[in-house]
Design an enzyme around this catalytic site. Structure first.
Site, PDB file in Angstrom:
ATOM      1  N   ALA A 169       0.828  -1.201   0.000  1.00 47.86           N
ATOM      2  CA  ALA A 169       0.000   0.000   0.000  1.00 47.86           C
ATOM      3  C   ALA A 169       0.864   1.253   0.000  1.00 47.86           C
ATOM      4  CB  ALA A 169      -0.923  -0.010   1.221  1.00 47.86           C
ATOM      5  N   GLU A 228      -2.945  -8.257   5.206  1.00 54.71           N
ATOM      6  CA  GLU A 228      -2.793  -7.205   6.219  1.00 54.71           C
ATOM      7  C   GLU A 228      -3.729  -6.075   5.813  1.00 54.71           C
ATOM      8  OE1 GLU A 228      -1.272  -7.404   8.937  1.00 54.71           O
ATOM      9  OE2 GLU A 228       0.286  -8.919   8.724  1.00 54.71           O
ATOM     10  N   CYS A 237      -2.153   1.790   9.413  1.00 55.58           N
ATOM     11  CA  CYS A 237      -3.173   0.793   9.735  1.00 55.58           C
ATOM     12  C   CYS A 237      -3.323   0.654  11.240  1.00 55.58           C
ATOM     13  CB  CYS A 237      -2.845  -0.541   9.095  1.00 55.58           C
ATOM     14  SG  CYS A 237      -1.177  -1.123   9.421  1.00 55.58           S
ATOM     15  N   GLY A 284       3.522   1.879  16.071  1.00 51.27           N
ATOM     16  CA  GLY A 284       4.941   1.805  16.386  1.00 51.27           C
ATOM     17  C   GLY A 284       5.395   0.427  16.821  1.00 51.27           C
TER      18      GLY A 284
END
Length: 540
Positions: free
Chosen positions: A194, A297, A331, A490
């Site tokens: 993406a 994902e 995401c 993160g």
């Protein structure tokens, strides 16, 4: 208008001697590209030019549509890329599968050495490649560099893993027999990534797939093609230096036609897809129709839950980073902030103050903390979501408007007063909007976390250790990432990354994610002169 400009450029390239007028138009068009401006001359350090080939399988090519990459911070054109045709995709798959025959015969630790060299090559280009990510995707410079660092870190991880992959030797119930597991590569791994992480997600897949003995075919996002080309050039140079087939790491820039071909192609042994849940579902159905393997994902509607005993000095920076970072386009971005009623007003006040201090500017300016959205369409989605939130009872306490400046800038936004099950709250909008909800007790908060369709990331802030383990347990968070006293975003590379439900169920990066890229065989070896059957069966 842009298509007309591209068509004019293409026409002139083919018939450049036709008229002086066309020559003038072509020269003017080239001069508007950022790559030709002195300020952006560093792009050429990555091997980029005004027009770039978008296909690589050991040699470079591209006979498909010419697309222009734009900078989200000013919507100016950077450079152009020639995408793949379906014919070129077919040729790339064939060459990739031929390259696999070479790569699969190389011992895993030797494959790890190649991956180590890829990591070192990325280190040498980390600054300039991070700047390209910032320029083309729109994330701030430090995040762009951090994304390249993530690829490097996964390479380091994969190098060690290349000497550790193995299956167990299991006790056999039959005398003179050995029972063991053998892991082998699946073959060709297709990777569709993406726009929001145009380097790191490919890196997660590429490094692990390679040390497992697979070859990779990459289709990056159509809106970040220059990053795909630049990364592929770096990897290709390493393969060439080691006299290995370039098609071990091939690339086809393209749109839905190439993505659909990959999903339907039985020669693609595993398809890793990162993107929206909507598109991911279509990809999944196409892959499943051919009984293929897939690694998905997809979306995330992630929540931070703040209990009454939480350390608010941890809560505020965590919530701001997770909701504002990458302009809300991760995401793992926090989209729901679920606050205990006793701390609700205080937290909202403090986070609103912090939002108002976020430094907005050019993403490549080191002092900037917040850059643009990736596209003009994302700005429209942002405005539509703010309007729907208002209609459903929400109150905008911060932001809510487009910023009057060049590029795709919007204000980071906080909305309170919505019901936990409001339709807009249950909709993942890939923009910097934070919905703040008020809860009364633990059971209610956990239920709200789990009631959305996605199950990617989640976090609670509390000092109650009993609550911590209830949160981690079977009745706690149903997400793939379950945190305590840290943000939802993160993630470190050492853990498996992925989520449940509509997030797709895939796992990438660390832990035992390598198993996604391999096939397992259970092997029984008889080293005796007898033939005992399992379960004590007699067949005489």
């Amino acid at each position: 208008m842009q298509r007309c400009l591209t068509a004019t450029i293409a026409l002139h390239t083919a018939f450049r001697r036709k008229t002086f007028a066309i020559h003038c138009k072509h020269t003017a068009a080239m001069s508007t590209l950022l790559i030709n401006q002195p300020k952006y001359a560093w792009l050429k350090e990555l091997g980029l030019a005004e027009d770039n080939d978008g296909v690589y399988h050991g040699t470079w090519g591209g006979k498909g549509e010419v697309i222009t990459s734009y900078c989200p911070a000013n919507n100016e054109p950077i450079a152009r890329v020639r995408q793949a045709t379906i014919g070129e995709y077919e040729e790339t798959v064939q060459k990739s599968r031929e390259a696999w025959k070479v790569w699969a015969d190389i011992p895993a630790p030797k494959r790890g050495e190649i991956v180590r060299q890829i990591g070192d090559a990325l280190r040498k280009k980390i600054d300039v490649l991070g700047r390209l990510v910032s320029l083309e995707m729109g994330k701030i410079y430090v995040e762009g560099v951090g994304e390249v660092q993530e690829y490097i870190d996964v390479c380091d991880y994969a190098v060690g893993l290349s000497r550790m992959i193995g299956g167990p030797i299991l006790p056999s119930e039959r005398p003179g027999h050995a029972l063991l597991e053998q892991w082998n590569p699946v073959g060709l791994v297709g990777v569709i990534t993406a726009f929001n992480f145009p380097v790191a997600v490919y890196g997660w897949n590429n490094a692990l797939a390679l040390i497992c003995g697979n070859v990779c075919l990459w289709k990056g996002a159509p809106s970040t093609p220059l990053t795909s080309v630049a990364v592929t050039k770096i990897v290709a140079e390493v393969l060439e230096h080691n006299s290995l087939p370039g098609a071990i790491c091939s690339m086809t820039c393209g749109g839905a036609d190439v993505g659909t071909a990959m999903a339907k192609d039985e020669r693609v042994n595993l398809l890793s897809f990162t993107g929206s849940t909507h598109v991911g579902k279509m990809v999944s159905l196409m892959v499943q129709e051919r009984f293929g393997r897939q690694l998905l994902e997809l979306g995330g509607n992630n929540a931070i839950i703040v209990f009454e005993d939480a350390d608010l000095n941890l809560v505020v920076p965590s919530a701001v980073f997770a909701s504002v970072g990458t302009a809300g386009q991760r995401c793992t971005t926090t989209r729901r902030l679920i606050l205990h009623e006793s701390v609700h007003d205080t937290v909202v006040e403090r986070i609103t103050k912090a939002y108002n201090q976020v430094r907005i500017g050019d993403p490549w300016d080191p002092s900037t903390l917040y850059g643009p959205l990736h596209t003009k369409q994302a700005v429209e989605q942002y405005l539509a979501a703010v309007q729907k939130a208002k209609e459903q009872g929400g109150t905008v306490v911060c932001g809510g408007k487009v910023i009057d400046r060049p590029g795709n800038y919007v204000e980071p936004t906080i909305i309170t007063g919505l019901a936990h099950d409001a339709p807009i709250v249950h909709t993942e909008t890939f923009v910097p909007i934070l919905y703040v909800l008020k809860f009364k007790d633990e059971e209610e908060a956990f239920a709200w976390n789990n009631e959305v369709k996605q199950g990617l990331s989640s976090s609670i802030f509390t000092k109650d250790m009993g609550r911590v383990f209830r949160w981690l347990g079977p009745k706690g968070s149903d997400c793939g990432i379950v945190n305590v006293n840290i943000p939802t975003s993160g993630a470190e590379i050492g853990g498996a990354f992925g989520g449940e439900k509509h997030t797709g169920g895939g796992r990438e990066s660390g832990s035992d994610s390598w198993k996604q890229y391999m096939r397992r065989s259970t092997c029984t070896i008889n080293y005796s002169k007898e033939l005992p059957l399992a379960q004590g069966i007699k067949f005489e």
